[in-house]
Motif scaffolding. Sequence first.
Motif, mmCIF file in Angstrom:
data_model
loop_
_atom_site.group_PDB
_atom_site.id
_atom_site.type_symbol
_atom_site.label_atom_id
_atom_site.label_comp_id
_atom_site.label_asym_id
_atom_site.label_seq_id
_atom_site.Cartn_x
_atom_site.Cartn_y
_atom_site.Cartn_z
ATOM 1 N N LYS A 261 11.277 13.326 53.267
ATOM 2 C CA LYS A 261 10.119 12.223 54.282
ATOM 3 C C LYS A 261 10.843 13.037 55.829
ATOM 4 O O LYS A 261 9.727 13.076 56.846
ATOM 5 N N ALA A 262 12.243 13.441 56.038
ATOM 6 C CA ALA A 262 11.881 14.540 57.137
ATOM 7 C C ALA A 262 11.134 15.254 57.323
ATOM 8 O O ALA A 262 10.375 16.090 58.215
ATOM 9 N N LEU A 263 10.963 16.221 56.099
ATOM 10 C CA LEU A 263 10.261 17.679 55.598
ATOM 11 C C LEU A 263 8.881 17.123 55.922
ATOM 12 O O LEU A 263 8.062 18.158 56.185
ATOM 13 N N GLU A 264 8.404 16.239 55.339
ATOM 14 C CA GLU A 264 7.387 15.447 54.954
ATOM 15 C C GLU A 264 6.576 15.301 57.340
ATOM 16 O O GLU A 264 5.828 16.154 57.594
ATOM 17 N N SER A 265 7.325 14.941 58.006
ATOM 18 C CA SER A 265 7.353 14.811 59.469
ATOM 19 C C SER A 265 7.183 15.794 59.951
ATOM 20 O O SER A 265 6.403 15.842 60.521
ATOM 21 N N SER A 266 8.498 16.845 59.303
ATOM 22 C CA SER A 266 8.724 17.887 60.184
ATOM 23 C C SER A 266 6.813 18.629 59.809
ATOM 24 O O SER A 266 6.743 19.235 61.053
ATOM 25 N N GLY B 245 12.965 6.381 55.016
ATOM 26 C CA GLY B 245 12.038 6.564 56.336
ATOM 27 C C GLY B 245 10.620 5.664 55.709
ATOM 28 O O GLY B 245 10.993 4.562 54.704
ATOM 29 N N ASP B 246 9.722 5.496 55.854
ATOM 30 C CA ASP B 246 8.573 4.312 55.594
ATOM 31 C C ASP B 246 7.677 4.626 54.715
ATOM 32 O O ASP B 246 6.588 5.551 54.344
ATOM 33 N N TYR B 247 8.373 5.228 53.190
ATOM 34 C CA TYR B 247 7.769 4.752 52.296
ATOM 35 C C TYR B 247 6.487 3.430 51.732
ATOM 36 O O TYR B 247 7.048 2.220 52.308
#
Length: 104
Positions: A87-92, A43-45
């Motif tokens: 990152k997926a959880l952050e986006s979700s 992801g975009d870190y």
Amino acid sequence: MVEPITQEIIEEFKLRMRLGDDEDDNLRRILKASLEDLRDVCGDYDINTSGRFKELVFERSRYVYNDALEYFHTNFLTQINNLSIAKALESSSSSVEGEGNEAI
């Protein structure tokens, strides 16, 4: 967007690897490729604000530098997965928060 690898990042990597000053261009290419590859996977870190992501970029770069890249993904699969999931959880969670603000 991939931010350029700063001289500060290169110096930090050289210090960690105990390298001299004669390889900056090569190290910049290695670090940039590692950054791009791990952003595609995790992801975009931001390498400047995420210590865990920077550590992973440095580790991948170390494997590239030592011609052992084929072992990196297997050896660091847990860390790669953890960053990807975070990152997926952050986006979700940010998209769920945004849903509550929609006009009906």
